[in-house]
Design an enzyme around this catalytic site. Structure first.
Site, short mmCIF file in Angstrom:
data_model
loop_
_atom_site.label_atom_id
_atom_site.label_comp_id
_atom_site.label_asym_id
_atom_site.label_seq_id
_atom_site.Cartn_x
_atom_site.Cartn_y
_atom_site.Cartn_z
CE LYS A 142 -3.77 -2.49 2.24
NZ LYS A 142 -4.64 -2.65 3.41
CE LYS A 174 -2.97 -9.73 -0.30
NZ LYS A 174 -3.20 -8.32 -0.60
#
Lengths: 286, 286, 286, 286, 286, 286
Positions: A142, A174
């Site tokens: 991020k 994920k």
């Protein structure tokens, strides 16, 4: 107190690309028309880069390249190295030479320095908050688009560790991958059979039963997503050193100590790169 | 309450350059090795971009380009336009198509959207804080290197105005220029004689006597630097509409209302671009 | 006679980009195969850049970068600065060093110098033609694609002023905008409400009644399009100093004096950038 | 009268690079702020590209790419192909679609079209001036930096021939090479021994004795530099078809016919690329 | 026999960059002058890409992008997927559409396809040579500059594994690092303390005593450099599954089986990328 | 034995572009993490580039740029010039300075040097194989994408000649062009009428009757495709010096002497660029 880790530098071509882009967007087509109209050619100055608040410095090499890009003959003396702390009022560095060049590069240099030092400073707050535990703070993907390599460097300067640099240098399975594959086992097996032997695999788990399934198949790192400290503690016990553990999700300066106390190895914090305020720095002419 | 100003879009080539750079740094040399190993070709999905906190959205076109860059056939439906507010839980947009493409573009799209919406959101807080006054919030050149055009757009989306975009599109005479020129008068005269007729001139003043000297010579905008509200009020009276007034320095959400009440036209705030936290957004697969 | 205005330099990265592009298209994949086959390594020469016709010089810095790009050790001595006049036969500059490098850069350097000096020379003819009036000559966006910043610099070197550099640094409302908006008033109001406080607004008017409408609403510059000198004179009287006036359309060396005598502030001339013949220059080896 | 030669198109990537560069310098960081503020989204228009003076058209494909770059859905109908003549008032092409896109691309498209058509038009005047002779007009490397491929195309559109495209695709031995090599013979031998079998060799001669020396050694083309028509005639007789002859130096529309009558094969003219005025074209909205 | 692993695709922007570069160097400034002069516009053709020798195919997506870059409307039908074997005479793919476009892209497409298929083919020979053992063939950083991502893909297509992609995605401690650090222990400790938790560490050892020192400290992979098969066998026994083993140095098709029989996990072969002959392919027009 | 031809150097910007690309793909985002963690700043070393097998060297300037790119202060002493032979064990060059910089550039420099020297070496084997004949070895467009200029240089270093560099610098009419044009005559006439006077024309013929048709119309070079030596001999006799002859197709080290003995001028060999194994070189630290 442990010594600071050696700071692996950002490749030159990335620094140059970032600085070139910054100058292009600041100088536009006509250049610094204020300075060109007012400052006589040949005028020289000295100026100090000064911290206006305490923090950790990162980005001195980028600042050096910025001033050098504006004018080859500007001298840049570094007083504070990347990764070192400053108090308000400290002189971080000193520039001297062509006044016009210094004025042209001032904002670009400060924008980089303030942004990266802001990240290093916030990172160091998280690092300080968990001192005494075995956990380490690490970053995420991020990051601000275009500045990832620089921001990951700033994280290191702040005492944090780097997670993977992109989608290509490590596997991170994920929830959506697990769902698409039909479970942890098929996802892990598929990933393992498709990658090279120099690539690590991490898998995200939300519940302890998922964790056990992952550990059975073998995995380098387990991301324990959004688990409360007591669940984390149980997870660490289950893992029992067979993989690295990484706590993730909802980490802030208030919650991080309790998370670290659970015994996890890594705590990943998006905020250190996506929400760090700039470190207030100024350029004071002598 | 005034209607939102039309949002002048960011040039396509800038959006494309920013997105390309972001993908290059995220995909590296090997691409998304997790997705490539796990997600079967031909798999398609639907997912929503969801706000996890309230704010103002900016960057939907950048997100659209990001998903389209990953895979031409991904559909991107915009639910919330740039400049519009969202509540926590609101669906901002919807993507559908190639699952691998959505996963590859997810972080890049969210990094842009979160960053720009964070700026729009913080800007709107400043704008809201001075509602009822005649002042407007504007940005500075304290932007993230490489993202200036996008960040200035986000400021507009948040209801703010744009200051100059670079060193080349307007004159801003600062203290160092004044010192180097030997005073306000020589600095202003030099600047005026060197620029074209489509360029505005702003000059920074620290004291009221400087202000009068500047007004005598004529100037488009006066930057009133680091003045207390009562001094600002005096300054506005002296200016008497002969120039625009811009308050600058030490502006925060606590101080901004008192500054606006002084009657200044513009209040420039570095924090809206250099210190905005990301707006928390997520991509939820259906 | 007024002294020459200081010449705001073209940003380094633009000069470099232009020179790099020129070399790339001239050297291709195999380089200067004539010179490589004939000139022995280590041979050095001296050569003069000589004017073969009178004019105003512009582009010396570009020429310097061109020779330096071919070989770092070529010395380039500037005899005539940008903006200065030359007579036929004058030596403008002198290069010395690696013969092969000089031959490789010769055409690139002369192509830039001749092109930019041609623009400076034609501009100065327009400037000379209106000497004694209050008007100034300015350029347009009718420039050679890729060379705008350099050509606008050449205009300054010739004594002209620069109009806006692009679509983004000033507003120019033209007939089509007025038509689309449904009149001067809605067009002007829309423009004003959408731009920042550092941006000037110019509007094009064809008739005197349009002019009065524009002035009522307030505007920085009025473009008086294709008006005869007597109409221009009336327009200037109506404007009465409330805005700058710019005459445009059909301006040539025969008509420009009468236009200037009307009292307008600016006269914009597309021909100075889109139709200037090269200034004849040569490189003479000693 | 011979039919027009087929026009070898400019490679797509060069057109794209030129158009991208032109847009980048025109749109800057903020885009077309006038149009963004005034023209409502969704507005569409039709407009004609119209010749305001007679000439030869070149650059329609570049214009097409320019409009398409501004907006994918703009239709561009070509009425006049590259290489065809137009009279004043003729409609060359028609654009329709997104009004904002048309306005944004208007100047870029016209700058290319006007510049290239200006070159084609001037070339065709030289071609017309020597009609009835066996000579052909060709260009030089005296082109506008960055636009060589487009300008060489415009020369072809005007009925001219292309000389070499750069320093790398053919050998041209000039006076300085001859001087450095110690004579025509060593220069020619050195060149011949260093190049591939697909490369032509031309040598520049100033005097008839040089010519004979060159012909003895064998050469593809002889450049007869700055020779009066009667000397050219003698040179052509000496050459007797053993090489192509190219007259060069001081060629203008007054002198070119006499030069052509000397019997030379080629006449190279720098002016067609370095000193062509733009062809006056406009975009008229319906 | 195990099924072929899924082939992680090369990121689009890398394929595009490689193809653009290839076209730029092949088309130069004037494009395909042979085709432009001879092939009438509008002519269409069909042609097959045919194998002229047996091998493994890699690069079909690159070929597809190459033809599409030459002309958007060329259809490209893939008959043989990357990673599949072909016999001499097999049709690999089929192109149809604009003849000029096919001719322009032919060499570029075949250069990529032949080069990458050559690598895949040579890799598969090594893979075949060690069938029945537990070892896998992997590549090195000895790749052709500019083509690493494509060549590593070709290795995967040939059944090989990828070693690290660059200096940044994994640690490989070589003899010179060990010498500079003063031994295996200080080198390994320094490396471990400076990297993130997602990075694997490999160390090169030349002797068995070095191996034991490395294993004590813990390491992911051990490179056994230039060891004879019997020494490798001892090394594998010492490692005993505590790390992956990689044999390296002097590997060829004659020696590889004996190396594999030693029980090592990986065998790295520079030749598969730096010395693979092209696979002979042709384009046959129907 | 003839002296080596002077080696026309590769343009600087091409070398720089190739080296930059190679570093970008090797250093990625994080740079050389092994070296950064282990090698202390300020450490310096000396190392030799050593040949591990005999061959011809090419690429020393590229290697020099590579080391200089890693660190400006690295000294690079060239012991063996491009085009010169080396024996196994010979020191080709010597680098000294910053250890980290040397380690970072090592692989990039060696990858270029090994690849280009491999091409030079294979070329020289073909050149040696036809010693005593009048034929010369030349290359084709079958080069590694992105490296054509460097590879063509390596061919020159190996004693070979360069065929055309791209589709734009010479005409080569192949079978598909002839078929599309409806025969040799229309193809040749069309080509001749569309190109400039500095461009050579070659035509491919498969049969002797085609050859005669081509010669009648006049052509610079005839490519004799896939003809047996005795047919080549006949072709050479028919050509009788009226054009250059180039044998092509199926040339290898076994067949090349017989082909050369046929009397052809040129023999083009794709293998020297598309199938040369690397020359084994190493970097040995002192």
């Amino acid at each position: 107190m442990p010594t600071l880790k050696p700071l692996s530098p950002v490749p030159n071509h990335i620094i140059k690309r970032c600085v070139d882009l910054a100058f292009a967007e600041d100088l536009g087509r006509a250049g610094d028309i204020t300075t060109a109209g007012i400052i006589s050619e040949g005028t020289t100055s000295k100026a100090n880069i000064v911290a206006r608040q305490p923090g950790i410095i990162a980005g001195m090499e980028v600042a050096r390249v910025a001033f050098a890009s504006a004018n080859k003959n500007i001298c840049f003396n570094i007083h504070i190295d990347d990764g070192e702390p400053v108090a308000s009022g400290d002189i971080i560095g000193e520039v001297s030479g062509c006044t016009a060049g210094i004025l042209i590069a001032e904002r670009t240099a400060l924008n980089f320095l303030g942004h990266l030092s802001g990240i290093a400073t916030l990172t160091s707050k998280f690092v300080d908050a968990i001192k005494g535990t075995n956990a380490q703070i690490c970053c995420t993907r991020k990051t601000t688009p275009g500045l990832r390599a620089l921001e990951k460097f700033a994280v290191r300067a702040g005492g944090g560790m780097n997670h993977r640099f992109g989608l290509d240098d490590a596997v991170l399975i994920k929830d959506n991958h697990i769902a698409a594959a039909g479970g942890i086992k098929p996802a892990l097996l598929a990933a393992k059979s498709s990658i090279g032997h120099m690539v690590k695999i991490e898998i995200e788990v939300d519940r302890l039963d998922q964790l056990e399934e992952a550990l059975e198949l073998g995995v380098d790192v387990v991301m324990l997503d959004n688990m409360a400290p007591d669940i984390l503690r149980k997870a660490v016990r289950i893992i029992a050193g067979c993989a690295l553990s990484e706590a993730s999700g909802g980490v802030n300066l208030n919650s991080v100590k309790a998370i670290a106390d659970s015994g996890v190895d890594m705590i990943s914090v998006g905020a250190i790169t996506h929400s760090a305020a700039t470190l207030d720095l100024g350029l004071d002419f002598n």
